[in-house]
Structure formats: C-alpha cells, structure tokens
Design a protein around this motif. Structure first.
Motif, PDB file in Angstrom:
ATOM      1  N   ALA A   1       4.791   2.974   6.007  1.00  0.00           N
ATOM      2  CA  ALA A   1       4.858   2.053   4.874  1.00  0.00           C
ATOM      3  C   ALA A   1       3.218   1.545   4.802  1.00  0.00           C
ATOM      4  N   ARG A   2       2.746   1.136   6.106  1.00  0.00           N
ATOM      5  CA  ARG A   2       1.419   0.583   6.136  1.00  0.00           C
ATOM      6  C   ARG A   2       0.349   1.261   5.913  1.00  0.00           C
ATOM      7  N   ILE A   3       0.655   2.689   6.446  1.00  0.00           N
ATOM      8  CA  ILE A   3      -0.346   3.706   6.225  1.00  0.00           C
ATOM      9  C   ILE A   3      -0.489   4.123   4.563  1.00  0.00           C
TER      10      ILE A   3
ATOM     11  N   MET B   1      -3.437   3.400  -0.443  1.00  0.00           N
ATOM     12  CA  MET B   1      -3.286   3.030  -2.015  1.00  0.00           C
ATOM     13  C   MET B   1      -4.166   1.921  -2.167  1.00  0.00           C
ATOM     14  N   ARG B   2      -4.281   0.850  -1.264  1.00  0.00           N
ATOM     15  CA  ARG B   2      -5.387  -0.262  -1.424  1.00  0.00           C
ATOM     16  C   ARG B   2      -6.748   0.266  -1.439  1.00  0.00           C
ATOM     17  N   ARG B   3      -7.190   1.181  -0.766  1.00  0.00           N
ATOM     18  CA  ARG B   3      -8.511   1.656  -0.529  1.00  0.00           C
ATOM     19  C   ARG B   3      -8.696   2.414  -1.999  1.00  0.00           C
ATOM     20  N   MET B   4      -7.803   3.246  -2.349  1.00  0.00           N
ATOM     21  CA  MET B   4      -8.077   4.159  -3.448  1.00  0.00           C
ATOM     22  C   MET B   4      -8.056   3.219  -4.727  1.00  0.00           C
ATOM     23  N   GLY B   5      -7.094   2.271  -4.644  1.00  0.00           N
ATOM     24  CA  GLY B   5      -7.293   1.440  -5.921  1.00  0.00           C
ATOM     25  C   GLY B   5      -8.442   0.616  -6.084  1.00  0.00           C
ATOM     26  N   ALA B   6      -9.109   0.125  -4.944  1.00  0.00           N
ATOM     27  CA  ALA B   6     -10.255  -0.897  -4.870  1.00  0.00           C
ATOM     28  C   ALA B   6     -11.607   0.189  -5.022  1.00  0.00           C
TER      29      ALA B   6
ATOM     30  N   THR C   1      -1.117  11.324  -2.989  1.00  0.00           N
ATOM     31  CA  THR C   1      -1.415   9.693  -3.071  1.00  0.00           C
ATOM     32  C   THR C   1      -2.562   9.754  -4.146  1.00  0.00           C
ATOM     33  N   ARG C   2      -3.535  10.596  -4.079  1.00  0.00           N
ATOM     34  CA  ARG C   2      -4.454  10.572  -5.345  1.00  0.00           C
ATOM     35  C   ARG C   2      -3.806  10.646  -6.707  1.00  0.00           C
ATOM     36  N   THR C   3      -2.970  11.701  -6.621  1.00  0.00           N
ATOM     37  CA  THR C   3      -2.262  11.893  -8.043  1.00  0.00           C
ATOM     38  C   THR C   3      -1.508  10.722  -8.615  1.00  0.00           C
ATOM     39  N   LEU C   4      -0.786  10.056  -7.560  1.00  0.00           N
ATOM     40  CA  LEU C   4       0.199   8.995  -7.913  1.00  0.00           C
ATOM     41  C   LEU C   4      -0.536   7.812  -8.353  1.00  0.00           C
ATOM     42  N   MET C   5      -1.718   7.584  -7.464  1.00  0.00           N
ATOM     43  CA  MET C   5      -2.606   6.483  -8.042  1.00  0.00           C
ATOM     44  C   MET C   5      -3.325   6.867  -9.337  1.00  0.00           C
ATOM     45  N   ALA C   6      -3.548   7.849  -9.657  1.00  0.00           N
ATOM     46  CA  ALA C   6      -4.142   8.073 -10.934  1.00  0.00           C
ATOM     47  C   ALA C   6      -3.147   8.085 -12.148  1.00  0.00           C
TER      48      ALA C   6
END
Length: 143
Positions: A22-24, A29-34, A61-66
């Motif tokens: 979960a930390r990974i 997600m934090r890095r991609m979000g910021a 993960t990129r797809t989820l963030m988008a």
C-alpha cells in the motif's frame, strides 16, 4: 495543542498504512498526482518493487490517476511524498484498492464519495486492475 498540530491532525488524520505494498502504491500515486503521469521516480519505485514486470502496474496506475483526474468533480487532496500521514482522500483510495475485489459495494461507495459522482464503474474498473496487478505479483494491497 498548538495551531500547527491541530491543522496537521485535521488535514492529515490518517497514519500511513502498515502494508508495504500500500505504501508503494501511495508513493506512486502521490508522485504522479504532484509531478505528472510520466514521473520518473514513480516509475523507478515500481521498477524496483516489481522488477521486470513493472510495466503492468505502472501503466495501470497511470490509467487510474488519469481516470481519477478526469472524473472528479472537485480536487482530490494528496500529501507530499515525504509526509508520514495521509489525507482522507488518500486513505479512501487505498481502501478502495484493498477492498475492490472482496467488498465491491464498499469500494463503490468510497469511490463515489471521493469523486463526487454516482457512476464510478469505469474508475472502479481501473482501480480493480491496479489492485489485480499488485496481487498477481504477490503484492496485495491490504488496509
């Protein structure tokens, strides 16, 4: 209690998850979000964790963030990568990733609250794909 302590406790009410997987996911997600979907540190973190099979969790993960960014009616608060606490939105998102397969109704309600919309099936499918990518590599996200 000082004003600064009250503010931190209000804005970041959740401790980091004990689950290293979960930390990974949270870090990526934090890095991609910021810093954007193509953030090299997020990619490196997933490469380090998953080795040769890093592409699947990275792309999903990129797809989820988008999907999250495109579907949310408001802002989704994320903390800086170095922060030792989580925002309510981050906690909800990790709970969705942990519960999407075993408690889909709970995951649906959490995602709906997070995004501020009722129809979250497409974003929930992206979350399920990320959770499956982690679990398939022996790294299930547990909250």
């Amino acid at each position: 209690m000082t004003e600064a302590t009250a503010t931190v406790a209000t804005v970041l009410p959740h401790a980091l998850p004990g689950c290293p997987n979960a930390r990974i996911a949270l870090f990526a997600m934090r890095r991609m979000g910021a810093h954007g979907l193509a953030d090299a540190r997020a990619a490196h973190t997933l490469f380090t964790a998953f080795g040769q099979g890093f592409r699947r969790p990275l792309v999903l993960t990129r797809t989820l963030m988008a999907d999250l960014a495109g579907s949310a009616t408001g802002q989704i608060a994320i903390a800086p990568c170095c922060c030792a606490r989580m925002t309510p939105a981050e906690s909800a998102l990790l709970t969705v990733l942990a519960r999407v397969e075993v408690e889909p109704e709970k995951a649906h309600y959490l995602m709906s609250d997070l995004l501020g919309i009722r129809r979250v099936d497409a974003v929930l499918a992206s979350a399920a794909a990320v959770a499956a990518a982690f679990a398939d590599d022996g790294r299930p996200i547990v909250m």
